[in-house]
Design a protein around this motif. Structure first.
Motif, PDB file in Angstrom:
ATOM      1  N   HIS A 104       1.962   9.247  -6.110  1.00 63.03           N
ATOM      2  CA  HIS A 104       2.497  10.585  -5.851  1.00 63.03           C
ATOM      3  C   HIS A 104       3.543  10.957  -6.908  1.00 63.03           C
ATOM      4  O   HIS A 104       3.494  12.039  -7.492  1.00 63.03           O
ATOM      5  CB  HIS A 104       3.109  10.627  -4.448  1.00 63.03           C
ATOM      6  N   LEU A 105       4.478  10.028  -7.146  1.00 62.62           N
ATOM      7  CA  LEU A 105       5.524  10.281  -8.147  1.00 62.62           C
ATOM      8  C   LEU A 105       4.930  10.446  -9.539  1.00 62.62           C
ATOM      9  O   LEU A 105       5.357  11.299 -10.315  1.00 62.62           O
ATOM     10  CB  LEU A 105       6.534   9.127  -8.162  1.00 62.62           C
ATOM     11  N   TYR A 106       3.934   9.623  -9.855  1.00 61.24           N
ATOM     12  CA  TYR A 106       3.281   9.728 -11.162  1.00 61.24           C
ATOM     13  C   TYR A 106       2.640  11.107 -11.323  1.00 61.24           C
ATOM     14  O   TYR A 106       2.731  11.722 -12.383  1.00 61.24           O
ATOM     15  CB  TYR A 106       2.216   8.636 -11.315  1.00 61.24           C
ATOM     16  N   GLU A 153       0.835  -1.210   0.000  1.00 67.23           N
ATOM     17  CA  GLU A 153       0.000   0.000   0.000  1.00 67.23           C
ATOM     18  C   GLU A 153       0.868   1.257   0.000  1.00 67.23           C
ATOM     19  O   GLU A 153       0.595   2.213  -0.733  1.00 67.23           O
ATOM     20  CB  GLU A 153      -0.925   0.020   1.218  1.00 67.23           C
ATOM     21  N   GLN A 154       1.908   1.266   0.842  1.00 69.32           N
ATOM     22  CA  GLN A 154       2.814   2.429   0.889  1.00 69.32           C
ATOM     23  C   GLN A 154       3.480   2.644  -0.461  1.00 69.32           C
ATOM     24  O   GLN A 154       3.581   3.779  -0.940  1.00 69.32           O
ATOM     25  CB  GLN A 154       3.887   2.213   1.956  1.00 69.32           C
ATOM     26  N   LEU A 155       3.925   1.559  -1.067  1.00 69.20           N
ATOM     27  CA  LEU A 155       4.580   1.648  -2.373  1.00 69.20           C
ATOM     28  C   LEU A 155       3.613   2.213  -3.410  1.00 69.20           C
ATOM     29  O   LEU A 155       3.974   3.082  -4.216  1.00 69.20           O
ATOM     30  CB  LEU A 155       5.081   0.262  -2.801  1.00 69.20           C
ATOM     31  N   GLU A 156       2.367   1.714  -3.356  1.00 69.22           N
ATOM     32  CA  GLU A 156       1.361   2.189  -4.305  1.00 69.22           C
ATOM     33  C   GLU A 156       1.115   3.681  -4.132  1.00 69.22           C
ATOM     34  O   GLU A 156       1.048   4.432  -5.110  1.00 69.22           O
ATOM     35  CB  GLU A 156       0.055   1.410  -4.089  1.00 69.22           C
ATOM     36  N   GLU A 157       1.008   4.147  -2.881  1.00 68.22           N
ATOM     37  CA  GLU A 157       0.795   5.566  -2.620  1.00 68.22           C
ATOM     38  C   GLU A 157       1.963   6.405  -3.141  1.00 68.22           C
ATOM     39  O   GLU A 157       1.767   7.458  -3.749  1.00 68.22           O
ATOM     40  CB  GLU A 157       0.617   5.806  -1.116  1.00 68.22           C
ATOM     41  N   ARG A 158       3.176   5.929  -2.904  1.00 68.75           N
ATOM     42  CA  ARG A 158       4.359   6.669  -3.384  1.00 68.75           C
ATOM     43  C   ARG A 158       4.389   6.720  -4.904  1.00 68.75           C
ATOM     44  O   ARG A 158       4.732   7.747  -5.495  1.00 68.75           O
ATOM     45  CB  ARG A 158       5.638   6.016  -2.857  1.00 68.75           C
ATOM     46  N   LEU A 159       4.036   5.604  -5.531  1.00 74.10           N
ATOM     47  CA  LEU A 159       4.030   5.577  -6.996  1.00 74.10           C
ATOM     48  C   LEU A 159       3.002   6.550  -7.563  1.00 74.10           C
ATOM     49  O   LEU A 159       3.280   7.256  -8.532  1.00 74.10           O
ATOM     50  CB  LEU A 159       3.751   4.155  -7.506  1.00 74.10           C
TER      51      LEU A 159
END
Length: 64
Positions: free
Chosen positions: A18-20, A10-16
């Motif tokens: 955000h970066l996107y 979930e954290q990785l998905e949120e960061r991705l």
């Protein structure tokens, strides 16, 4: 362990996401800048064609 993996995913998905979002904004800015540059190039080209026509007309007037 499964809960930890799920949390990390979930954290990785949120960061991705955000970066996107940031990356997408940068791309939009660059495209806008490119559109503005292309517009200026078009204006310069039109001015150059006008100069060429003026020079041709002057040349014709001098030669005739």
């Amino acid at each position: 362990p499964m809960r930890q993996v799920s949390g990390l995913a979930e954290q990785l998905e949120e960061r991705l996401f955000h970066l996107y979002g940031i990356h997408n904004e940068l791309i939009q800015e660059r495209l806008q800048e490119l559109a503005e540059v292309m517009e200026r190039v078009g204006q310069a080209e039109a001015e150059l064609q006008q100069v060429c026509r003026t020079v041709e007309a002057a040349y014709r007037d001098l030669c005739l």
